[in-house]
Design a protein around this motif. Sequence first.
Motif, PDB file in Angstrom:
ATOM      1  N   PHE A  15       0.861  -1.177   0.000  1.00  0.00           N
ATOM      2  CA  PHE A  15       0.000   0.000   0.000  1.00  0.00           C
ATOM      3  C   PHE A  15       0.893   1.221   0.000  1.00  0.00           C
ATOM      4  CE2 PHE A  15      -1.920   3.427   2.512  1.00  0.00           C
ATOM      5  CZ  PHE A  15      -2.951   3.746   1.647  1.00  0.00           C
ATOM      6  N   GLN A  16       0.636   2.140  -0.895  1.00  0.00           N
ATOM      7  CA  GLN A  16       1.371   3.401  -0.930  1.00  0.00           C
ATOM      8  C   GLN A  16       0.346   4.518  -0.978  1.00  0.00           C
ATOM      9  OE1 GLN A  16       4.199   3.774  -4.073  1.00  0.00           O
ATOM     10  NE2 GLN A  16       4.937   5.731  -3.350  1.00  0.00           N
ATOM     11  N   MET A  17       0.443   5.426  -0.020  1.00  0.00           N
ATOM     12  CA  MET A  17      -0.500   6.542   0.054  1.00  0.00           C
ATOM     13  C   MET A  17      -0.399   7.387  -1.217  1.00  0.00           C
ATOM     14  SD  MET A  17      -2.823   8.089   1.751  1.00  0.00           S
ATOM     15  CE  MET A  17      -2.797   7.815   3.484  1.00  0.00           C
ATOM     16  N   ASP A  38     -15.585   2.973  -4.686  1.00  0.00           N
ATOM     17  CA  ASP A  38     -14.758   1.818  -4.337  1.00  0.00           C
ATOM     18  C   ASP A  38     -13.300   2.048  -4.714  1.00  0.00           C
ATOM     19  OD1 ASP A  38     -16.948   0.468  -3.338  1.00  0.00           O
ATOM     20  OD2 ASP A  38     -17.203  -0.817  -5.092  1.00  0.00           O
ATOM     21  N   THR A  39     -13.085   2.580  -5.909  1.00  0.00           N
ATOM     22  CA  THR A  39     -11.722   2.854  -6.374  1.00  0.00           C
ATOM     23  C   THR A  39     -11.041   3.879  -5.473  1.00  0.00           C
ATOM     24  OG1 THR A  39     -12.334   2.333  -8.655  1.00  0.00           O
ATOM     25  CG2 THR A  39     -10.338   3.649  -8.334  1.00  0.00           C
ATOM     26  N   TYR A  44      -6.845   4.703  -0.931  1.00  0.00           N
ATOM     27  CA  TYR A  44      -6.404   5.184   0.373  1.00  0.00           C
ATOM     28  C   TYR A  44      -6.375   4.072   1.422  1.00  0.00           C
ATOM     29  CZ  TYR A  44      -6.228   9.849  -1.394  1.00  0.00           C
ATOM     30  OH  TYR A  44      -5.870  10.964  -2.117  1.00  0.00           O
ATOM     31  N   GLY A  45      -6.515   2.831   0.986  1.00  0.00           N
ATOM     32  CA  GLY A  45      -6.427   1.708   1.902  1.00  0.00           C
ATOM     33  C   GLY A  45      -7.612   1.589   2.836  1.00  0.00           C
ATOM     34  N   ALA A  62     -14.485  11.137   5.614  1.00  0.00           N
ATOM     35  CA  ALA A  62     -13.029  10.966   5.559  1.00  0.00           C
ATOM     36  C   ALA A  62     -12.323  12.064   4.782  1.00  0.00           C
ATOM     37  CB  ALA A  62     -12.702   9.607   4.946  1.00  0.00           C
ATOM     38  N   PHE A  63     -12.942  12.557   3.715  1.00  0.00           N
ATOM     39  CA  PHE A  63     -12.221  13.435   2.798  1.00  0.00           C
ATOM     40  C   PHE A  63     -12.670  14.896   2.757  1.00  0.00           C
ATOM     41  CE2 PHE A  63     -11.792   9.194   0.608  1.00  0.00           C
ATOM     42  CZ  PHE A  63     -10.472   9.009   0.973  1.00  0.00           C
TER      43      PHE A  63
END
Length: 69
Positions: A15-17, A38-39, A44-45, A62-63
């Motif tokens: 996982f990479q932010m 979903d994507t 963002y894991g 969250a965003f």
Amino acid sequence: MERKKDSRGDGDSFFQMPLHYPRFTRKDYQNMPEWQLDTLLRQYGLSTHGDLAYKRDFAMGAFLWPLNN
């Protein structure tokens, strides 16, 4: 990079932010199709479990910054 066990159990995944914070408005999230939510959540894991209304609420919580609400 953070190493994370693959949920299918068939190996490791990474996982990479993402480099950029999502720049969607409340209206964008309310009209966003489920596959796009979903994507975004996957990038963002975050979990993609739940119905469409739950995913929209979760993504907005969250965003979105308070000024974008």
